[in-house]
Design an enzyme around this catalytic site. Structure first.
Site, short mmCIF file in Angstrom:
data_model
loop_
_atom_site.label_atom_id
_atom_site.label_comp_id
_atom_site.label_asym_id
_atom_site.label_seq_id
_atom_site.Cartn_x
_atom_site.Cartn_y
_atom_site.Cartn_z
N PRO A 291 1.07 -1.74 -0.13
CG PRO A 291 -0.14 -1.23 2.28
CD PRO A 291 0.83 -2.19 1.47
N GLY A 292 0.32 2.29 -1.37
CA GLY A 292 1.44 3.78 -1.44
C GLY A 292 0.60 4.78 -0.81
NE ARG A 293 -3.98 5.34 -5.18
CZ ARG A 293 -3.59 6.08 -6.43
NH1 ARG A 293 -3.75 7.87 -6.03
NH2 ARG A 293 -2.95 6.04 -7.30
CB CYS A 361 2.81 30.23 -17.32
SG CYS A 361 3.34 31.92 -17.00
#
Ligand code: PLP
Length: 433
Positions: A291-293, A361
């Site tokens: 698991p990361g998120r 930009c």
């Protein structure tokens, strides 16, 4: 509120982890990344506990640190009993410099350089997740030089598309990561690994994708992987000890995303794995997940200051903030959804339809389109929720914008974990010519 660590106080200000976001914006300036440390630890414990309980005592979550990499997070991961995934020597260096033990690291990636392999073996890396033949040869040679037997897992592609919930013949097989089971190349590769004197194949890895909201894709992947384990036993008499099912359960970015019970999903995957192992007559492997998120995402909130509100008659309104794709490129990259609030006016009616633009930009450099807010004004604090994953780790200095600091919140207190970049940092690598 979207998550239980968010609330609104008597002044109508957004609070995160019990701390007033307007106070934090004043104290640290904007843009600023906030990270609810207690929530990160709670998530880590959910995985550690559920995996141990349902998969067995050696089963561990590996924090996929590409989601958020700075020294402090490796310290937290170690304290909570997680191993970590790294994907570069830079992540390896960061983890080591936080005191994270190399033996608990898993080195991922589809192109580990000779320098990566040398550095990692020198540091005593626990496991490489082997992706390709050239890499296998480089690891074998380097391990031989060091007189060691290097532990590895082999990354294979099971051919699962998690968003159709079906095993498919193309799609995920056609990607730059791992070796395909379906084409027979993975089976042949196992034969090659087993010939290597300095490489010890511990088992197999697959990663079917991200933002998965239930157990079904993991069960589908486990079916294919356990059959593959059985096939390798039949072909080579080789018994895999480890099965790594990859990342990562989904995260609630907006109200329409479901909330998931991670522990219950792990229990269901474990039940499924046990049944399949019995069916295919293979020993129950040590199960790893990455698991990361789901460890860090909803612990994070980014605060910005509003600079301008521009209404283009007959078209739409833009709210411009003092950060943008330099600190959160996910909308520009993937059109990712986010929940946005005016943090200092939480109790006012949200009736102003607008798009939130960063200061970079580029016309595509938006943070979110079509959100409704109380009509913002210059100086208001804008909060973008669920930014703990893939924001700081994907940040850049585009337009020579300094990266924001990371402030940790725990027990109602705030402390700086990463300072704001300075203009001197921007030119630090540059030589006079
Ligand atoms: C990105 C990745 C993960 C983590 O995915 P999340 O969605 O952040 O949980 C795990 N394993 C591998 C191999 C990955 O590439």
């Amino acid at each position: 509120m979207l998550h239980t660590n968010l609330s609104v106080n008597e002044q109508g200000h957004l609070t995160i982890a019990g701390v007033d976001s307007v106070y934090l914006a004043e104290k640290y300036g904007t843009p600023v990344y906030l990270l609810d440390e207690d929530r990160v630890r709670e998530r880590a414990r959910t995985y550690v506990t559920a995996m141990r309980q349902y998969f067995g005592e050696h089963s561990r979550p590996l924090f996929a640190s590409k989601a958020l990499s700075f020294r402090g997070i490796y310290k937290i991961a170690a304290e909570e009993g997680m191993c970590v995934d790294i994907v570069s020597s830079g992540e390896l260096y960061t983890a080591l410099s936080a005191g994270f033990p190399a033996k608990d690291m898993y080195f991922h990636g589809n192109n580990k350089t000779d320098a990566d392999i040398e550095y990692a073996i020198e540091c005593g890396i626990g496991t490489f997740i082997v992706d390709n033949f050239e890499e296998l040869q480089a690891i074998e040679a380097c391990a031989a030089r060091h007189g060691i037997r290097q532990e590895v897992l082999l990354r294979v592609t099971p051919g699962i598309d998690p968003h159709t919930y079906a095993a498919v013949n193309t799609g995920k097989v056609d990607c730059q990561f791992g070796i395909s089971i379906e084409t027979g190349q993975a089976a042949a590769f196992v034969g090659e690994i087993l010939k290597c004197a300095h490489v010890n194949l511990r088992g197999f890895h697959c990663h079917i994708g991200s933002q998965i909201f239930d157990q079904i894709p993991f069960c589908d992947a486990a079916d294919i992987m356990i059959r593959f384990i059985a096939d390798m036993k039949a072909a080579y008499g080789y018994e895999a000890e480890v099965l790594n099912l990859g990342g990562g359960f989904g995260v609630r970015y907006v109200e329409s995303d479901p909330e998931i019970d991670i522990a219950e999903n792990i229990r269901l995957v474990a039940e499924h794995v046990a049944a399949r192992c019995t069916e295919f007559g293979v020993p129950y492997p040590v199960i790893l997940m990455e698991p990361g998120r789901s460890i860090v995402a909803d612990a994070g909130v980014t605060l910005y200051t509003v600079g301008s509100v521009k209404t283009i008659e007959g078209y739409r309104s833009y709210v411009s903030i003092d950060g943008g794709m330099s600190d959160n490129p996910r909308y520009a990259l993937y059109g990712s959804e986010y929940t946005v609030h005016v943090a200092n006016r939480m109790n006012e009616p949200a009736d102003f339809l607008c798009s939130v633009a960063g200061r970079c930009c580029e016309t595509g450099a938006l943070i979110q389109e079509n959100v409704t807010l109380p009509r913002p004004q210059r100086g208001d604090i804008l909060a973008v929720l669920v930014t703990g994953a893939y924001n700081y780790s994907m940040a850049s200095n585009y337009n020579r914008i300094c990266r924001p600091p990371i402030v940790l919140l725990s027990g109602g207190k705030d402390r700086l974990a990463v300072r704001r970049e300075t203009f001197a940092d921007l030119t630090a690598c540059e030589l006079d010519i």
